[in-house]
Design a protein around this motif. Structure first.
Motif, PDB file in Angstrom:
ATOM      1  N   HIS A  56      -5.520  18.722  -9.880  1.00  0.00           N
ATOM      2  CA  HIS A  56      -5.960  19.316  -8.612  1.00  0.00           C
ATOM      3  C   HIS A  56      -5.270  18.683  -7.408  1.00  0.00           C
ATOM      4  CE1 HIS A  56      -9.388  21.354 -10.657  1.00  0.00           C
ATOM      5  NE2 HIS A  56      -9.317  20.289 -11.446  1.00  0.00           N
ATOM      6  N   VAL A  57      -4.314  17.821  -7.642  1.00  0.00           N
ATOM      7  CA  VAL A  57      -3.615  17.136  -6.559  1.00  0.00           C
ATOM      8  C   VAL A  57      -2.399  17.953  -6.138  1.00  0.00           C
ATOM      9  CG1 VAL A  57      -2.286  15.074  -5.947  1.00  0.00           C
ATOM     10  CG2 VAL A  57      -4.406  14.857  -7.264  1.00  0.00           C
ATOM     11  N   GLU A  58      -2.216  18.106  -4.842  1.00  0.00           N
ATOM     12  CA  GLU A  58      -1.083  18.856  -4.318  1.00  0.00           C
ATOM     13  C   GLU A  58      -0.156  17.997  -3.459  1.00  0.00           C
ATOM     14  OE1 GLU A  58      -2.812  22.078  -2.182  1.00  0.00           O
ATOM     15  OE2 GLU A  58      -3.594  23.095  -3.972  1.00  0.00           O
ATOM     16  N   THR A  59      -0.503  16.733  -3.248  1.00  0.00           N
ATOM     17  CA  THR A  59       0.305  15.855  -2.420  1.00  0.00           C
ATOM     18  C   THR A  59       1.274  15.038  -3.273  1.00  0.00           C
ATOM     19  OG1 THR A  59      -1.427  14.171  -2.532  1.00  0.00           O
ATOM     20  CG2 THR A  59      -1.456  15.668  -0.649  1.00  0.00           C
ATOM     21  N   GLU A  60       2.220  14.406  -2.588  1.00  0.00           N
ATOM     22  CA  GLU A  60       3.228  13.606  -3.290  1.00  0.00           C
ATOM     23  C   GLU A  60       2.650  12.313  -3.833  1.00  0.00           C
ATOM     24  OE1 GLU A  60       7.621  11.544  -2.460  1.00  0.00           O
ATOM     25  OE2 GLU A  60       6.541  12.555  -0.847  1.00  0.00           O
ATOM     26  N   PHE A  61       1.729  11.688  -3.098  1.00  0.00           N
ATOM     27  CA  PHE A  61       1.185  10.391  -3.474  1.00  0.00           C
ATOM     28  C   PHE A  61      -0.279  10.521  -3.865  1.00  0.00           C
ATOM     29  CE2 PHE A  61       4.655   9.461  -0.530  1.00  0.00           C
ATOM     30  CZ  PHE A  61       5.369   8.516  -1.241  1.00  0.00           C
ATOM     31  N   VAL A  62      -0.711   9.610  -4.738  1.00  0.00           N
ATOM     32  CA  VAL A  62      -2.108   9.557  -5.186  1.00  0.00           C
ATOM     33  C   VAL A  62      -2.585   8.117  -5.128  1.00  0.00           C
ATOM     34  CG1 VAL A  62      -3.689   9.946  -7.100  1.00  0.00           C
ATOM     35  CG2 VAL A  62      -1.820  11.542  -6.717  1.00  0.00           C
ATOM     36  N   LEU A  63      -3.776   7.905  -4.583  1.00  0.00           N
ATOM     37  CA  LEU A  63      -4.427   6.607  -4.645  1.00  0.00           C
ATOM     38  C   LEU A  63      -5.555   6.717  -5.662  1.00  0.00           C
ATOM     39  CD1 LEU A  63      -5.325   4.198  -1.800  1.00  0.00           C
ATOM     40  CD2 LEU A  63      -7.056   4.760  -3.502  1.00  0.00           C
ATOM     41  N   VAL A  64      -5.507   5.919  -6.723  1.00  0.00           N
ATOM     42  CA  VAL A  64      -6.505   5.953  -7.795  1.00  0.00           C
ATOM     43  C   VAL A  64      -7.501   4.826  -7.571  1.00  0.00           C
ATOM     44  CG1 VAL A  64      -6.884   5.849 -10.278  1.00  0.00           C
ATOM     45  CG2 VAL A  64      -4.803   6.930  -9.375  1.00  0.00           C
ATOM     46  N   ALA A  65      -8.788   5.161  -7.587  1.00  0.00           N
ATOM     47  CA  ALA A  65      -9.842   4.169  -7.393  1.00  0.00           C
ATOM     48  C   ALA A  65     -10.896   4.325  -8.479  1.00  0.00           C
ATOM     49  CB  ALA A  65     -10.479   4.322  -6.010  1.00  0.00           C
ATOM     50  N   GLN A  66     -11.585   3.238  -8.773  1.00  0.00           N
ATOM     51  CA  GLN A  66     -12.705   3.258  -9.704  1.00  0.00           C
ATOM     52  C   GLN A  66     -14.011   3.215  -8.927  1.00  0.00           C
ATOM     53  OE1 GLN A  66     -12.303   0.677 -13.176  1.00  0.00           O
ATOM     54  NE2 GLN A  66     -10.172   0.306 -12.646  1.00  0.00           N
ATOM     55  N   HIS A  67     -15.072   3.673  -9.581  1.00  0.00           N
ATOM     56  CA  HIS A  67     -16.344   3.834  -8.860  1.00  0.00           C
ATOM     57  C   HIS A  67     -17.038   2.513  -8.541  1.00  0.00           C
ATOM     58  CE1 HIS A  67     -18.730   4.123 -12.924  1.00  0.00           C
ATOM     59  NE2 HIS A  67     -18.056   3.004 -12.795  1.00  0.00           N
ATOM     60  N   ASP A  68     -16.469   1.370  -8.983  1.00  0.00           N
ATOM     61  CA  ASP A  68     -17.095   0.079  -8.710  1.00  0.00           C
ATOM     62  C   ASP A  68     -16.111  -0.936  -8.130  1.00  0.00           C
ATOM     63  OD1 ASP A  68     -15.564  -0.136 -10.978  1.00  0.00           O
ATOM     64  OD2 ASP A  68     -17.066  -1.217 -12.172  1.00  0.00           O
ATOM     65  N   ARG A  69     -15.001  -0.465  -7.551  1.00  0.00           N
ATOM     66  CA  ARG A  69     -13.986  -1.364  -6.993  1.00  0.00           C
ATOM     67  C   ARG A  69     -13.687  -0.996  -5.540  1.00  0.00           C
ATOM     68  NH1 ARG A  69     -11.180  -4.130 -11.100  1.00  0.00           N
ATOM     69  NH2 ARG A  69     -12.716  -4.487 -12.754  1.00  0.00           N
ATOM     70  N   PRO A  70     -14.472  -1.495  -4.592  1.00  0.00           N
ATOM     71  CA  PRO A  70     -14.240  -1.149  -3.177  1.00  0.00           C
ATOM     72  C   PRO A  70     -13.092  -1.964  -2.585  1.00  0.00           C
ATOM     73  CG  PRO A  70     -16.093  -2.636  -3.347  1.00  0.00           C
ATOM     74  CD  PRO A  70     -15.675  -2.330  -4.761  1.00  0.00           C
ATOM     75  N   PHE A  71     -12.551  -1.487  -1.472  1.00  0.00           N
ATOM     76  CA  PHE A  71     -11.593  -2.266  -0.691  1.00  0.00           C
ATOM     77  C   PHE A  71     -12.339  -3.396   0.010  1.00  0.00           C
ATOM     78  CE2 PHE A  71      -9.301   1.770  -1.012  1.00  0.00           C
ATOM     79  CZ  PHE A  71      -8.013   1.330  -1.292  1.00  0.00           C
ATOM     80  N   ILE A  72     -11.676  -4.540   0.135  1.00  0.00           N
ATOM     81  CA  ILE A  72     -12.289  -5.681   0.821  1.00  0.00           C
ATOM     82  C   ILE A  72     -11.419  -6.194   1.961  1.00  0.00           C
ATOM     83  CG2 ILE A  72     -13.590  -6.411  -1.211  1.00  0.00           C
ATOM     84  CD1 ILE A  72     -11.464  -8.555  -1.671  1.00  0.00           C
ATOM     85  N   GLN A  73     -10.235  -5.623   2.150  1.00  0.00           N
ATOM     86  CA  GLN A  73      -9.346  -6.078   3.218  1.00  0.00           C
ATOM     87  C   GLN A  73      -8.704  -4.862   3.874  1.00  0.00           C
ATOM     88  OE1 GLN A  73      -6.519  -9.017   1.994  1.00  0.00           O
ATOM     89  NE2 GLN A  73      -5.425  -9.054   3.942  1.00  0.00           N
ATOM     90  N   SER A  74      -8.560  -4.915   5.166  1.00  0.00           N
ATOM     91  CA  SER A  74      -8.008  -3.787   5.902  1.00  0.00           C
ATOM     92  C   SER A  74      -6.478  -3.818   5.894  1.00  0.00           C
ATOM     93  CB  SER A  74      -8.520  -3.796   7.344  1.00  0.00           C
ATOM     94  OG  SER A  74      -8.127  -4.997   7.995  1.00  0.00           O
ATOM     95  N   PHE A  75      -5.880  -2.649   5.900  1.00  0.00           N
ATOM     96  CA  PHE A  75      -4.437  -2.495   6.048  1.00  0.00           C
ATOM     97  C   PHE A  75      -4.161  -1.051   6.438  1.00  0.00           C
ATOM     98  CE2 PHE A  75      -5.294  -1.361   1.666  1.00  0.00           C
ATOM     99  CZ  PHE A  75      -4.438  -0.299   1.403  1.00  0.00           C
ATOM    100  N   SER A  76      -2.913  -0.756   6.715  1.00  0.00           N
ATOM    101  CA  SER A  76      -2.520   0.591   7.125  1.00  0.00           C
ATOM    102  C   SER A  76      -1.930   1.344   5.943  1.00  0.00           C
ATOM    103  CB  SER A  76      -1.498   0.524   8.264  1.00  0.00           C
ATOM    104  OG  SER A  76      -0.963   1.813   8.516  1.00  0.00           O
TER     105      SER A  76
END
Length: 258
Positions: free
Chosen positions: A222-242
Protein backbone atom coordinates in the motif's frame (compact mmCIF):
# COMPACT_ATOMS: atom_id res chain seq x y z
CA UNK A 1 41.74 1.14 7.96
CA UNK A 2 43.37 -0.99 10.66
CA UNK A 3 41.82 -0.63 14.10
CA UNK A 4 43.32 -1.48 17.54
CA UNK A 5 43.04 -5.07 18.75
CA UNK A 6 39.45 -5.28 20.10
CA UNK A 7 38.83 -6.19 23.72
CA UNK A 8 36.16 -8.70 22.65
CA UNK A 9 38.70 -10.62 20.59
CA UNK A 10 41.14 -10.69 23.51
CA UNK A 11 38.43 -12.00 25.85
CA UNK A 12 37.52 -14.73 23.40
CA UNK A 13 41.15 -15.68 22.94
CA UNK A 14 41.70 -16.03 26.70
CA UNK A 15 38.44 -17.93 27.14
CA UNK A 16 39.23 -20.28 24.26
CA UNK A 17 42.67 -21.01 25.68
CA UNK A 18 41.22 -21.71 29.12
CA UNK A 19 38.57 -24.04 27.69
CA UNK A 20 41.16 -25.93 25.67
CA UNK A 21 43.33 -26.36 28.76
CA UNK A 22 40.38 -27.72 30.75
CA UNK A 23 39.57 -30.16 27.94
CA UNK A 24 43.14 -31.44 27.95
CA UNK A 25 43.19 -31.86 31.73
CA UNK A 26 39.92 -33.77 31.91
CA UNK A 27 40.88 -35.88 28.92
CA UNK A 28 44.04 -37.05 30.68
CA UNK A 29 46.53 -35.07 28.59
CA UNK A 30 48.77 -33.44 31.14
CA UNK A 31 51.49 -32.59 28.69
CA UNK A 32 51.95 -28.83 28.61
CA UNK A 33 52.85 -28.86 24.94
CA UNK A 34 49.56 -30.55 24.02
CA UNK A 35 47.60 -28.02 26.06
CA UNK A 36 49.45 -25.12 24.46
CA UNK A 37 48.99 -26.49 20.95
CA UNK A 38 45.25 -27.07 21.32
CA UNK A 39 44.79 -23.69 23.02
CA UNK A 40 46.67 -21.92 20.24
CA UNK A 41 44.59 -23.71 17.60
CA UNK A 42 41.26 -22.80 19.21
CA UNK A 43 42.41 -19.23 19.89
CA UNK A 44 43.58 -18.77 16.30
CA UNK A 45 40.21 -19.94 14.96
CA UNK A 46 38.42 -17.50 17.28
CA UNK A 47 40.56 -14.58 16.12
CA UNK A 48 40.20 -15.58 12.46
CA UNK A 49 36.41 -15.54 12.76
CA UNK A 50 36.52 -12.06 14.26
CA UNK A 51 39.02 -10.51 11.89
CA UNK A 52 36.71 -9.56 8.99
CA UNK A 53 34.25 -7.84 11.35
CA UNK A 54 36.39 -6.34 14.11
CA UNK A 55 39.76 -5.53 12.59
CA UNK A 56 38.74 -3.86 9.35
CA UNK A 57 36.07 -1.36 8.46
CA UNK A 58 34.82 -0.47 5.01
CA UNK A 59 35.18 3.21 4.17
CA UNK A 60 32.81 3.05 1.20
CA UNK A 61 29.55 2.81 3.11
CA UNK A 62 28.74 4.75 6.33
CA UNK A 63 27.58 2.85 9.39
CA UNK A 64 24.09 3.28 10.82
CA UNK A 65 25.58 5.34 13.64
CA UNK A 66 27.16 7.71 11.13
CA UNK A 67 23.87 7.99 9.26
CA UNK A 68 22.08 8.82 12.53
CA UNK A 69 24.68 11.41 13.44
CA UNK A 70 24.44 13.01 10.02
CA UNK A 71 20.65 13.09 10.20
CA UNK A 72 20.78 14.77 13.62
CA UNK A 73 23.40 17.28 12.55
CA UNK A 74 21.23 18.28 9.61
CA UNK A 75 18.43 19.30 11.95
CA UNK A 76 19.10 23.02 12.15
CA UNK A 77 20.86 23.44 8.83
CA UNK A 78 18.32 22.45 6.19
CA UNK A 79 17.21 26.05 5.74
CA UNK A 80 20.71 27.26 4.83
CA UNK A 81 21.52 28.90 1.52
CA UNK A 82 22.07 26.58 -1.44
CA UNK A 83 25.83 27.16 -1.52
CA UNK A 84 26.52 26.46 2.14
CA UNK A 85 27.76 23.10 3.38
CA UNK A 86 25.74 21.42 6.13
CA UNK A 87 28.09 21.18 9.08
CA UNK A 88 29.49 17.74 9.81
CA UNK A 89 27.99 16.08 6.74
CA UNK A 90 29.72 17.36 3.64
CA UNK A 91 26.25 17.86 2.12
CA UNK A 92 25.09 20.97 0.34
CA UNK A 93 21.84 22.50 1.49
CA UNK A 94 20.63 22.22 -2.12
CA UNK A 95 20.72 18.42 -1.75
CA UNK A 96 18.45 18.65 1.30
CA UNK A 97 16.04 20.90 -0.55
CA UNK A 98 15.97 18.70 -3.67
CA UNK A 99 14.36 15.80 -1.78
CA UNK A 100 11.31 17.94 -0.95
CA UNK A 101 9.08 17.61 2.09
CA UNK A 102 9.15 14.22 3.86
CA UNK A 103 5.39 13.89 3.35
CA UNK A 104 5.89 13.54 -0.41
CA UNK A 105 8.73 11.03 -0.12
CA UNK A 106 8.12 8.91 2.99
CA UNK A 107 5.47 6.55 4.34
CA UNK A 108 5.46 5.10 7.88
CA UNK A 109 4.62 1.41 8.33
CA UNK A 110 3.95 0.23 11.90
CA UNK A 111 3.69 -3.52 12.51
CA UNK A 112 1.59 -4.74 15.42
CA UNK A 113 0.52 -8.10 16.85
CA UNK A 114 -1.30 -9.58 19.88
CA UNK A 115 0.05 -8.45 23.28
CA UNK A 116 -1.24 -8.77 26.82
CA UNK A 117 -2.22 -5.09 27.16
CA UNK A 118 -4.91 -5.25 24.47
CA UNK A 119 -7.62 -4.10 23.83
CA UNK A 120 -6.01 -0.91 25.21
CA UNK A 121 -4.00 1.02 22.61
CA UNK A 122 -1.61 2.81 24.97
CA UNK A 123 1.46 0.87 23.80
CA UNK A 124 1.17 1.83 20.13
CA UNK A 125 -0.18 5.29 21.03
CA UNK A 126 3.15 6.10 22.69
CA UNK A 127 5.03 5.05 19.56
CA UNK A 128 2.85 7.22 17.32
CA UNK A 129 3.05 10.15 19.75
CA UNK A 130 6.85 9.95 19.60
CA UNK A 131 6.65 10.92 15.91
CA UNK A 132 6.38 14.50 17.20
CA UNK A 133 10.08 14.28 18.06
CA UNK A 134 10.98 13.84 14.39
CA UNK A 135 10.60 16.98 12.34
CA UNK A 136 8.46 16.30 9.27
CA UNK A 137 7.27 12.83 10.35
CA UNK A 138 3.75 13.60 11.70
CA UNK A 139 2.70 14.83 8.26
CA UNK A 140 3.67 11.56 6.54
CA UNK A 141 1.14 8.86 5.66
CA UNK A 142 0.86 6.11 8.28
CA UNK A 143 0.01 2.45 7.65
CA UNK A 144 -0.67 0.17 10.63
CA UNK A 145 -0.65 -3.55 9.84
CA UNK A 146 -1.79 -6.20 12.33
CA UNK A 147 -0.47 -9.73 12.11
CA UNK A 148 -2.78 -12.71 12.35
CA UNK A 149 -2.89 -15.11 15.28
CA UNK A 150 -3.07 -18.83 16.01
CA UNK A 151 -6.20 -19.27 18.10
CA UNK A 152 -6.15 -22.34 20.32
CA UNK A 153 -6.94 -23.20 23.95
CA UNK A 154 -4.27 -23.10 26.60
CA UNK A 155 -1.75 -20.58 27.81
CA UNK A 156 -1.13 -17.55 25.61
CA UNK A 157 2.28 -17.55 23.92
CA UNK A 158 2.50 -13.93 22.81
CA UNK A 159 5.88 -14.16 21.09
CA UNK A 160 4.63 -17.05 18.96
CA UNK A 161 1.23 -15.52 18.23
CA UNK A 162 -0.64 -18.32 19.99
CA UNK A 163 -3.65 -16.97 21.89
CA UNK A 164 -6.95 -18.22 23.23
CA UNK A 165 -10.40 -17.03 22.14
CA UNK A 166 -10.58 -14.26 24.75
CA UNK A 167 -7.18 -12.82 23.82
CA UNK A 168 -8.08 -12.87 20.14
CA UNK A 169 -11.31 -10.99 20.88
CA UNK A 170 -9.23 -8.37 22.69
CA UNK A 171 -6.91 -8.19 19.69
CA UNK A 172 -9.74 -7.64 17.20
CA UNK A 173 -11.21 -4.98 19.52
CA UNK A 174 -7.77 -3.36 19.64
CA UNK A 175 -7.56 -3.19 15.85
CA UNK A 176 -11.07 -1.75 15.70
CA UNK A 177 -10.06 0.88 18.26
CA UNK A 178 -7.06 1.84 16.11
CA UNK A 179 -9.36 2.32 13.11
CA UNK A 180 -11.73 4.47 15.11
CA UNK A 181 -8.94 6.53 16.66
CA UNK A 182 -6.62 7.08 13.70
CA UNK A 183 -8.24 6.06 10.42
CA UNK A 184 -11.76 7.38 10.98
CA UNK A 185 -10.88 10.30 13.26
CA UNK A 186 -11.57 13.91 12.38
CA UNK A 187 -8.63 14.78 10.11
CA UNK A 188 -8.79 18.44 11.16
CA UNK A 189 -8.39 17.72 14.87
CA UNK A 190 -4.94 16.15 14.86
CA UNK A 191 -3.63 13.59 17.35
CA UNK A 192 -0.30 13.19 19.17
CA UNK A 193 2.20 12.24 16.50
CA UNK A 194 -0.23 12.99 13.65
CA UNK A 195 -0.60 16.30 11.86
CA UNK A 196 -3.97 17.68 10.72
CA UNK A 197 -5.00 16.27 7.34
CA UNK A 198 -2.49 13.42 7.62
CA UNK A 199 -3.68 10.06 6.32
CA UNK A 200 -3.75 6.82 8.32
CA UNK A 201 -4.63 3.33 7.06
CA UNK A 202 -5.24 0.35 9.37
CA UNK A 203 -4.93 -3.17 7.91
CA UNK A 204 -5.72 -6.41 9.69
CA UNK A 205 -5.74 -8.59 11.58
CA UNK A 206 -4.42 -10.72 8.76
CA UNK A 207 -6.10 -14.05 8.11
CA UNK A 208 -3.22 -16.04 9.61
CA UNK A 209 -0.01 -15.63 11.60
CA UNK A 210 2.79 -14.73 9.15
CA UNK A 211 5.39 -12.99 11.42
CA UNK A 212 7.03 -9.59 11.08
CA UNK A 213 8.61 -9.77 7.61
CA UNK A 214 5.44 -10.85 5.83
CA UNK A 215 3.31 -8.40 7.79
CA UNK A 216 5.67 -5.67 6.62
CA UNK A 217 5.39 -6.98 3.08
CA UNK A 218 1.62 -6.63 3.27
CA UNK A 219 2.04 -3.02 4.38
CA UNK A 220 4.47 -2.28 1.57
CA UNK A 221 1.79 -3.22 -0.96
CA UNK A 222 0.00 0.00 0.00
CA UNK A 223 3.05 2.27 -0.11
CA UNK A 224 3.34 4.73 -2.99
CA UNK A 225 6.36 6.76 -1.85
CA UNK A 226 10.04 6.18 -2.51
CA UNK A 227 11.04 5.83 1.15
CA UNK A 228 9.54 3.82 4.02
CA UNK A 229 10.11 4.17 7.75
CA UNK A 230 9.39 0.85 9.52
CA UNK A 231 8.42 0.95 13.19
CA UNK A 232 7.31 -1.61 15.76
CA UNK A 233 4.38 -1.10 18.09
CA UNK A 234 6.62 -1.00 21.19
CA UNK A 235 9.66 1.00 20.01
CA UNK A 236 9.08 4.78 20.29
CA UNK A 237 11.52 7.50 19.27
CA UNK A 238 13.46 8.97 22.19
CA UNK A 239 15.58 11.63 20.46
CA UNK A 240 14.62 14.41 18.09
CA UNK A 241 16.07 14.87 14.61
CA UNK A 242 15.03 16.10 11.18
CA UNK A 243 13.60 13.55 8.79
CA UNK A 244 14.35 15.94 5.93
CA UNK A 245 18.01 15.74 6.92
CA UNK A 246 17.97 11.95 6.86
CA UNK A 247 16.33 11.91 3.42
CA UNK A 248 18.85 14.49 2.19
CA UNK A 249 21.64 12.07 3.05
CA UNK A 250 20.06 9.42 0.81
CA UNK A 251 19.64 11.98 -1.97
CA UNK A 252 23.30 13.01 -1.74
CA UNK A 253 24.65 9.42 -1.81
CA UNK A 254 22.27 7.43 -4.04
CA UNK A 255 24.88 4.85 -5.05
CA UNK A 256 26.05 4.04 -1.52
CA UNK A 257 23.04 3.91 0.79
CA UNK A 258 20.17 2.85 -1.45
Amino acid sequence: AVLPFPAAALRRLVLSAACAAVICVFSGYWDGGACFGLSASVGTQACSSLRPFRWTRSVRRPSRHQVGAIACSCRHRIGSSSGRTIRGTGLRASAAQSIGEPKASLTIVVVTSPVVSQPHTQLIDEVIASFDLVEGLPECDLIIVGDGAKVRPGANLWNKGRVDDEAFEHYTAYMAALRSKYEHADVDAGLPGRAPHSRTTVIGPLSKRVNFAHVLREGLRHVETEFVLVAQHDRPFIQSFSMAGALAFFAAHPQKVR
